[in-house]
Scaffold this motif. Structure first.
Motif, PDB file in Angstrom:
ATOM      1  N   VAL A  17       1.476   9.916  12.235  1.00 47.36           N
ATOM      2  CA  VAL A  17       2.751   9.548  11.600  1.00 47.36           C
ATOM      3  C   VAL A  17       2.601   9.819  10.102  1.00 47.36           C
ATOM      4  O   VAL A  17       2.096   8.980   9.351  1.00 47.36           O
ATOM      5  CB  VAL A  17       3.094   8.072  11.896  1.00 47.36           C
ATOM      6  N   GLY A  23       4.895  10.612   7.572  1.00 45.52           N
ATOM      7  CA  GLY A  23       5.813   9.986   6.607  1.00 45.52           C
ATOM      8  C   GLY A  23       7.131  10.713   6.700  1.00 45.52           C
ATOM      9  O   GLY A  23       7.218  11.800   7.278  1.00 45.52           O
ATOM     10  N   PRO A  66       1.153   2.906  11.977  1.00 40.50           N
ATOM     11  CA  PRO A  66       2.120   3.061  13.066  1.00 40.50           C
ATOM     12  C   PRO A  66       1.902   2.034  14.173  1.00 40.50           C
ATOM     13  O   PRO A  66       0.776   1.635  14.456  1.00 40.50           O
ATOM     14  CB  PRO A  66       1.823   4.468  13.603  1.00 40.50           C
ATOM     15  N   GLU A  95       6.202   4.211  16.910  1.00 37.37           N
ATOM     16  CA  GLU A  95       5.927   5.210  15.864  1.00 37.37           C
ATOM     17  C   GLU A  95       4.913   6.238  16.372  1.00 37.37           C
ATOM     18  O   GLU A  95       5.034   7.438  16.131  1.00 37.37           O
ATOM     19  CB  GLU A  95       5.391   4.512  14.609  1.00 37.37           C
ATOM     20  N   GLU A 118       7.086   9.121  13.838  1.00 39.26           N
ATOM     21  CA  GLU A 118       7.914   8.761  12.678  1.00 39.26           C
ATOM     22  C   GLU A 118       7.683   7.291  12.322  1.00 39.26           C
ATOM     23  O   GLU A 118       7.584   6.460  13.231  1.00 39.26           O
ATOM     24  CB  GLU A 118       9.383   8.983  13.072  1.00 39.26           C
ATOM     25  N   PRO A 119       7.599   6.983  10.997  1.00 40.38           N
ATOM     26  CA  PRO A 119       7.321   5.594  10.636  1.00 40.38           C
ATOM     27  C   PRO A 119       8.528   4.671  10.861  1.00 40.38           C
ATOM     28  O   PRO A 119       9.677   5.096  10.735  1.00 40.38           O
ATOM     29  CB  PRO A 119       6.982   5.653   9.139  1.00 40.38           C
ATOM     30  N   ALA A 172       6.058   5.801   4.207  1.00 37.83           N
ATOM     31  CA  ALA A 172       4.752   6.214   4.749  1.00 37.83           C
ATOM     32  C   ALA A 172       3.945   4.955   5.071  1.00 37.83           C
ATOM     33  O   ALA A 172       4.444   3.828   4.954  1.00 37.83           O
ATOM     34  CB  ALA A 172       4.021   7.098   3.744  1.00 37.83           C
ATOM     35  N   ASN A 173       2.713   5.149   5.468  1.00 32.29           N
ATOM     36  CA  ASN A 173       1.839   4.033   5.835  1.00 32.29           C
ATOM     37  C   ASN A 173       0.458   4.203   5.220  1.00 32.29           C
ATOM     38  O   ASN A 173       0.071   5.310   4.846  1.00 32.29           O
ATOM     39  CB  ASN A 173       1.689   3.982   7.368  1.00 32.29           C
ATOM     40  N   LYS A 179      -2.309   6.669   9.044  1.00 30.03           N
ATOM     41  CA  LYS A 179      -1.306   7.548   9.676  1.00 30.03           C
ATOM     42  C   LYS A 179      -1.398   7.543  11.196  1.00 30.03           C
ATOM     43  O   LYS A 179      -0.601   8.199  11.852  1.00 30.03           O
ATOM     44  CB  LYS A 179      -1.491   8.992   9.194  1.00 30.03           C
ATOM     45  N   ARG A 193      -2.057   5.093  14.857  1.00 35.14           N
ATOM     46  CA  ARG A 193      -1.906   3.723  15.347  1.00 35.14           C
ATOM     47  C   ARG A 193      -3.264   3.082  15.650  1.00 35.14           C
ATOM     48  O   ARG A 193      -4.053   3.618  16.429  1.00 35.14           O
ATOM     49  CB  ARG A 193      -1.090   3.727  16.634  1.00 35.14           C
TER      50      ARG A 193
END
Ligand code: URA
Length: 188
Positions: A28, A30, A45, A49, A54-55, A81-82, A85, A87
């Protein structure tokens, strides 16, 4: 260092830097406006996600959309974003080594987008980006300038789903974010 967002994204999508690579479905990276003055950064995520790439597309994401809409913003005029990236299994907190392995991608996103403001959604992002002892309940909504960028920590939408009593406080923070965006627009 990258000079192309596309190359950064391409490398990120095939990343094997930590163990999360072996359990993820999708990276994921961003989403949003690469020219936005504000970036929102979550933790990592979740299930939806990971499936979509997608976040913030699950329940927490719907609440984030509502908060954005309440102050006349939406995900097309911000960038989201996270910290990590991929999970983390069972949505556990990302481990320090996973955060360290991944943070370079986020730092490159900051460098290329050059946001005026970075809003940390929840403890994990605020402790990684603002200060290791950041306390969301005590310090949410405060602007802190770091290397010329305004930083704020606020509640993670998933935490607001668990404790809706805090929603009005989160909304106040979003109002401050919108006011700052308008202030910046007016001075340009
Ligand atoms: N929670 C996060 O921190 N990030 C997402 O993208 C979704 C849920």
């Amino acid at each position: 260092m990258y000079n192309s967002f596309e190359q950064l994204k391409k490398d990120c999508l095939s990343c094997q830097k930590c163990g999360l690579a072996s359990t993820r479905n999708k990276v994921v990276f961003g989403i949003g406006d690469q020219h936005s003055p504000v970036m929102f950064v979550g933790e990592g995520p979740g299930e939806q996600e990971d499936l979509k790439g997608e976040p913030f597309v699950g329940r927490a994401g719907q609440l984030l959309d509502k908060l954005l809409m309440a102050v006349d913003l939406d995900r097309s005029n911000v960038y989201i974003a996270n910290i990590v990236k991929c999970r983390p299994p069972k949505n556990r907190d990302p481990l320090p080594e996973e955060q360290e392995a991944c943070i370079g991608y986020l730092r490159e996103q900051f460098r290329l987008i050059r946001p005026k403001m970075i809003v940390c959604l929840g403890r994990v992002a605020a402790q990684k980006l603002i200060s290791p002892d950041f306390k969301v309940t005590q310090q949410h909504g405060q602007w802190i300038e770091k290397n010329g960028t305004l930083m704020m920590g606020t509640y993670h939408p998933a935490a607001l789903l668990r404790n809706p009593n805090n929603k009005p406080f989160a909304l106040e923070d979003f109002v401050k974010i919108k006011e700052k965006i308008d202030e910046i627009k007016a001075s340009n």
